[in-house]
Design a protein around this motif. Structure first.
Motif, PDB file in Angstrom:
ATOM      1  N   UNK A   1       0.835  -1.194   0.000  1.00  0.00           N
ATOM      2  CA  UNK A   1       0.000   0.000   0.000  1.00  0.00           C
ATOM      3  C   UNK A   1       0.875   1.250   0.000  1.00  0.00           C
ATOM      4  N   UNK A   2       0.310   2.329  -0.505  1.00  0.00           N
ATOM      5  CA  UNK A   2       1.059   3.583  -0.574  1.00  0.00           C
ATOM      6  C   UNK A   2       1.301   4.138   0.826  1.00  0.00           C
ATOM      7  N   UNK A   3       2.405   4.781   0.971  1.00  0.00           N
ATOM      8  CA  UNK A   3       2.802   5.353   2.258  1.00  0.00           C
ATOM      9  C   UNK A   3       2.838   6.880   2.128  1.00  0.00           C
ATOM     10  N   UNK A   4       2.163   7.644   2.950  1.00  0.00           N
ATOM     11  CA  UNK A   4       1.230   7.208   4.008  1.00  0.00           C
ATOM     12  C   UNK A   4      -0.196   7.080   3.483  1.00  0.00           C
ATOM     13  N   UNK A   5      -0.967   6.205   4.120  1.00  0.00           N
ATOM     14  CA  UNK A   5      -2.376   6.047   3.762  1.00  0.00           C
ATOM     15  C   UNK A   5      -3.101   5.409   4.931  1.00  0.00           C
ATOM     16  N   UNK A   6      -4.409   5.617   4.989  1.00  0.00           N
ATOM     17  CA  UNK A   6      -5.217   5.038   6.064  1.00  0.00           C
ATOM     18  C   UNK A   6      -5.215   3.519   5.990  1.00  0.00           C
TER      19      UNK A   6
END
Length: 322
Positions: A140-145
């Motif tokens: 997952x992409x950083x940052x993300x919920x």
């Protein structure tokens, strides 16, 4: 068989003594003519019917003999009733002990089954959840919920797995199989020190490698329950566990001592934990005792014959008897 022979021989001797006493009394009375002298003496007091005193005394003797016989019969009946009641109580106590020991065996079997279920299913599920959470976090992409949620899922899976490991250790300590009794007890002491911040020292003595699974589990559970009681009630700072095999007497001795506040038998009532430890000690052929420790607190101890050697002796006795 020997006791029956001795009792019968003693009864024969007592009967012979009674007959001999009666014969000696008859001979002495005949030689001294005691009846004639007694009768002559009583005829002087005919006016008060003193010569009838002999008949009265004879009647009194017969009445006392009958009364004694009835009392003896009642006493025998009462004794037989008490002996029968004691035998019934012993049978009930033996039956209760057998049931308690069977219950402990079933408890260990259920613990073993639950441990396998937790390890094979629940533990594997925790690992699978953690692996999937780590996979999502890494992709997952950083940052993300979503990445933060994946991190929380991985942490929760780790916490849950540690909880499962603790439950597995309580249900069935795998270290007993992999490390043996001393290694498992040492591991228990170390983990207990971390939770309680109380120093725990294990002092092994002698050869303890061939006690058998039942004895290993019983000893481990007694130590485990004793340490739990120390944490709950003793307010101690140090615990000493002495576990040894005395080759000269072929006995196993276990003692768990602490330097806490001591044991008040009036104030503290033994609970299920104490009863369980007592039954486990009884299963090994020993008895659990609670006394004052040399450290100033409580000492829980038990001793028993080496299980493997005791079983061999019993089998040898049965073979000789057959």
């Amino acid at each position: 068989m020997k006791r029956t022979y001795i009792r019968k021989h003693r009864h024969q001797i007592e009967l012979a003594l009674i007959v001999a006493t009666a014969a000696i009394t008859f001979v002495a009375s005949s030689q001294a003519e005691l009846y004639e002298r007694f009768h002559t003496l009583l005829t002087r007091y005919e006016v008060v019917q003193a010569d009838e005193l002999f008949i009265a005394l004879l009647g009194l003797t017969v009445a006392l003999t009958l009364f004694s016989a009835m009392r003896w019969r009642d006493a025998r009946h009462e004794l037989a009733s008490r002996v029968a009641a004691e035998r019934r109580l012993k049978r009930l106590a033996t039956r209760n002990r057998e049931l308690a020991q069977a219950l402990i065996g079933l408890q260990e079997a259920e613990r073993r089954r639950f441990a396998h279920e937790l390890h094979d299913h629940f533990g594997q599920c925790c690992n699978a959840i953690r692996i999937d959470a780590v996979f999502l976090r890494d992709h997952l992409e950083d940052p993300s919920a979503e990445k933060r949620a994946a991190d929380r899922i991985a942490e929760s899976a780790d916490d849950l797995y540690q909880t499962v490991r603790g439950l597995l250790y309580e249900l069935r300590p795998a270290s007993l199989d992999s490390l043996g009794l001393l290694g498992a007890v040492q591991s228990l002491c170390e983990s207990w020190e971390e939770r309680s911040t109380i120093n725990c020292a294990l002092l092994p003595r002698g050869n303890l490698d061939d006690l058998g699974e039942d004895a290993n589990i019983a000893i481990f559970r007694i130590i485990q329950e004793s340490l739990s009681n120390v944490m709950k009630h003793a307010n101690a700072s140090h615990v000493r566990i002495v576990l040894g095999h005395h080759a000269d007497t072929d006995t196993i001795e276990l003692a768990i001592e602490d330097d806490g506040g001591g044991y008040d038998a009036v104030r503290v009532r033994p609970g299920l934990g104490w009863l369980g430890m007592g039954e486990r000690a009884s299963m090994l052929g020993g008895a659990l005792t609670i006394d004052t420790s040399s450290l100033g607190g409580v000492m829980v101890s038990c001793s028993f014959r080496h299980p493997a050697h005791a079983d061999a002796i019993e089998r040898h006795k049965v073979k000789d008897h057959d």
